[in-house]
Design a protein around this motif. Structure first.
Motif, short mmCIF file in Angstrom:
data_model
loop_
_atom_site.label_atom_id
_atom_site.label_comp_id
_atom_site.label_asym_id
_atom_site.label_seq_id
_atom_site.Cartn_x
_atom_site.Cartn_y
_atom_site.Cartn_z
N ILE A 222 22.53 17.12 -52.91
CA ILE A 222 22.63 17.08 -54.38
C ILE A 222 21.23 16.85 -54.94
CG2 ILE A 222 23.69 15.96 -56.38
CD1 ILE A 222 25.85 14.87 -54.46
N PRO A 223 20.63 17.85 -55.59
CA PRO A 223 19.26 17.67 -56.09
C PRO A 223 19.18 16.61 -57.20
CG PRO A 223 19.89 20.00 -56.03
CD PRO A 223 21.14 19.20 -55.82
N ILE A 224 18.04 15.95 -57.27
CA ILE A 224 17.80 14.95 -58.30
C ILE A 224 18.00 15.56 -59.69
CG2 ILE A 224 15.31 15.45 -58.39
CD1 ILE A 224 14.84 12.46 -58.88
N LYS A 225 18.59 14.78 -60.59
CA LYS A 225 18.82 15.14 -62.00
C LYS A 225 19.94 16.16 -62.22
CE LYS A 225 14.12 14.18 -63.66
NZ LYS A 225 12.98 14.70 -64.41
N TRP A 226 20.57 16.66 -61.15
CA TRP A 226 21.74 17.52 -61.37
C TRP A 226 22.91 16.62 -61.77
CZ3 TRP A 226 23.52 22.72 -59.76
CH2 TRP A 226 22.46 23.64 -59.62
N ALA A 227 23.51 16.90 -62.91
CA ALA A 227 24.69 16.13 -63.34
C ALA A 227 25.87 16.51 -62.44
CB ALA A 227 25.02 16.42 -64.79
N HIS A 228 26.64 15.52 -62.00
CA HIS A 228 27.78 15.84 -61.15
C HIS A 228 28.90 14.82 -61.34
CE1 HIS A 228 24.93 13.39 -58.83
NE2 HIS A 228 25.95 12.90 -58.15
N TYR A 229 30.10 15.34 -61.14
CA TYR A 229 31.33 14.55 -61.20
C TYR A 229 32.03 14.77 -59.87
CZ TYR A 229 36.44 14.72 -61.91
OH TYR A 229 37.80 14.62 -61.76
N VAL A 230 32.45 13.67 -59.22
CA VAL A 230 33.03 13.75 -57.88
C VAL A 230 34.46 13.22 -57.89
CG1 VAL A 230 32.70 13.17 -55.45
CG2 VAL A 230 30.71 13.24 -56.98
N LYS A 231 35.38 13.98 -57.33
CA LYS A 231 36.74 13.46 -57.13
C LYS A 231 37.12 13.67 -55.67
CE LYS A 231 39.21 17.63 -58.73
NZ LYS A 231 40.24 18.13 -59.67
N SER A 232 37.82 12.68 -55.12
CA SER A 232 38.17 12.74 -53.71
C SER A 232 39.65 13.02 -53.52
CB SER A 232 37.81 11.41 -53.03
OG SER A 232 38.59 10.36 -53.53
N SER A 233 39.99 13.46 -52.32
CA SER A 233 41.39 13.74 -51.98
C SER A 233 42.18 12.43 -51.98
CB SER A 233 41.46 14.38 -50.59
OG SER A 233 40.87 13.52 -49.62
N SER A 234 43.49 12.54 -51.93
CA SER A 234 44.37 11.37 -52.03
C SER A 234 44.55 10.65 -50.69
CB SER A 234 45.73 11.78 -52.59
OG SER A 234 46.30 12.79 -51.79
N SER A 235 43.81 11.05 -49.68
CA SER A 235 43.91 10.41 -48.36
C SER A 235 42.63 9.60 -48.09
CB SER A 235 44.08 11.47 -47.28
OG SER A 235 42.99 12.39 -47.32
N ARG A 236 42.63 8.85 -46.99
CA ARG A 236 41.46 8.04 -46.61
C ARG A 236 40.18 8.84 -46.81
NH1 ARG A 236 38.11 6.83 -42.09
NH2 ARG A 236 37.85 4.59 -41.66
N ASN A 237 39.19 8.21 -47.45
CA ASN A 237 37.96 8.92 -47.80
C ASN A 237 36.76 8.04 -47.47
OD1 ASN A 237 36.12 10.64 -49.74
ND2 ASN A 237 38.12 11.65 -49.68
N LEU A 238 35.89 8.52 -46.58
CA LEU A 238 34.72 7.74 -46.21
C LEU A 238 33.51 8.67 -46.12
CD1 LEU A 238 34.50 4.91 -43.57
CD2 LEU A 238 32.68 6.60 -43.78
N ALA A 239 32.45 8.29 -46.81
CA ALA A 239 31.21 9.08 -46.82
C ALA A 239 30.02 8.14 -46.73
CB ALA A 239 31.13 9.94 -48.07
N VAL A 240 28.91 8.68 -46.24
CA VAL A 240 27.63 7.96 -46.22
C VAL A 240 26.60 8.88 -46.85
CG1 VAL A 240 25.78 7.02 -44.77
CG2 VAL A 240 28.19 6.61 -44.16
#
Length: 404
Positions: A253-271
């Motif tokens: 995700i480049p710096i200054k790009w506006a973004h909205y994130v939604k995750s699935s309804s199951s266990r969700n883990l990111a780093v």
């Protein structure tokens, strides 16, 4: 007879008035229906543009030239599956038994609210609760977390120019169904997903003013679930991009790009890995030698080499955003003076120390490699300005509280 005529005319006028009012209301309804994306989820106002997807991880030089410098998001399909600890991060029992004592930060609710206070708890307690309660772990791994031993840096960042400019390495963990606000990051970002799926709706940084998030690290007040296009009419002018992440994917995700994130309804883990923006790749030849021995992922604990003072350099170099190389003494003074009140003879003196071949020109790589002591007068001045701005902001907030 006269009374009947008057009554007839009165009824006729009333009918015409009512008809005109109904027509106006119908026109208003039609106008509202004609606004693309009105009272619909963010991104509904345009045809969504898919981001680039590739099945390999580029080396740092290719990554910088193809994606970072031109500000192009890219999804690396299946890359995180090569991380040695990939399956460990997907196993709650393993995480609880091995890292249960880790003190983590969590947020209440699954729709982001940047005004709420964070909860403090053990990782063990979070794992025991997150399926039953709406809580969301957001914790920095590189600040005292034992999990850093199983955290790996992706190949595109395995060069000193990236590694010494790391800002943070953060874990995002929930039972799913989370939603962020529309926001920008103050740093460059690679996000690797270990479990669940995510959808990102994104707007190019050149639309920052329209999106209302032109400043780094800021967020919009727009309701991402139901966008009021009467309140935010400019959003109809934004061509939205979309990225769909599955478990095992990494995404830039480049710096200054506006973004909205939604995750699935199951266990969700990111780093995710945040690092400071670079205007150029200052030591690319050294990097080419460095990466000959690198794998797709290397241990964070052994490769992490952040240099805190480099953050000051990055902040100073941000004053040259949009500047074209090579830089003359006049343009050097112009860029610096626009951000801080400094005398021309001071900038000329600093310029001369950077311009070691005395040709009257400097390049971004010169600014990245010059000893920080040379830049110290400007870095110190930036610190003073920043502290004053923070004090002014705090005073403004205090006045608002007093008025309430």
């Amino acid at each position: 007879m006269k009374f009947k005529v008057i009554l007839f005319l009165s009824l006729l006028l009333l009918f015409q008035s009512t008809s005109a009012q109904n027509e106006e209301e119908e026109d208003e309804d039609e106008d509202e229906e004609d606004i693309p994306g009105h009272m619909q989820p963010l991104g509904s106002s345009s045809e969504l543009i898919p981001v680039e997807v590739r099945d390999d991880l580029p080396d740092p030089v290719e990554f910088f030239d193809k994606y970072v410098k031109p500000s192009r998001p890219v999804l690396f399909r299946g890359a995180a599956k090569k991380i040695p600890s990939f399956n460990n991060f997907r196993n709650d029992t393993y995480l609880k038994e091995n890292y249960g004592d880790w003190k983590v930060d969590a947020e209440k609710g699954k729709k982001e609210n940047r005004k709420q206070a964070q909860l403090k708890m053990s990782f063990r307690k979070f794992i025991s609760k997150y399926h039953k309660k709406e809580i969301y772990l957001v914790s920095d791994l590189h600040k005292g977390s034992p999990l850093i031993a199983e955290t790996y840096i992706p190949r595109p960042l395995l060069c000193d120019d990236f590694l010494k400019r790391f800002d943070a390495c953060v874990m995002w963990f929930s039972s799913g169904g989370t939603k962020s606000v529309l926001h920008t990051d103050a740093s460059e970002n690679i996000n690797c997903l270990f479990d669940g799926s995510k959808e990102l709706i994104m707007g190019h940084k050149k639309h920052g003013t329209i999106l209302g998030v032109e400043e780094e690290g800021s967020f919009s007040k727009v309701d991402v679930d139901s966008v009021d296009m009467h309140k935010y009419p400019d959003l109809t002018r934004v061509p939205w991009h979309i990225a769909k992440m599955e478990a095992g994917d990494c995404f830039y995700i480049p710096i200054k790009w506006a973004h909205y994130v939604k995750s699935s309804s199951s266990r969700n883990l990111a780093v995710n890995f945040w690092w400071q923006h670079m205007l150029d790749f200052p030591n690319r030849e050294e990097c080419k030698e460095q990466i000959k021995k690198e794998k797709d992922f290397e241990p964070f604990a052994t490769r992490y080499k952040v240099e805190p003072e480099e953050k000051k350099r990055s902040r100073f170099l941000s004053t040259f955003e949009g500047e074209v190389e090579p830089i003359t003494p006049d343009r050097f003074y112009d860029s610096v003076f626009s951000h801080m009140r400094i005398k021309r003879n001071e900038t000329d003196n600093i310029f001369a120390q950077i311009d070691q071949d005395n040709d009257g020109l400097i390049w971004f790589k010169n600014l990245y490699n010059v000893n920080l002591e040379v830049l110290k007068p400007m870095l110190d001045l930036m610190d003073v300005i920043e502290k004053q701005e923070e004090a002014d902001e705090e005073e403004g907030q205090k006045r608002q509280r007093d008025e309430l």
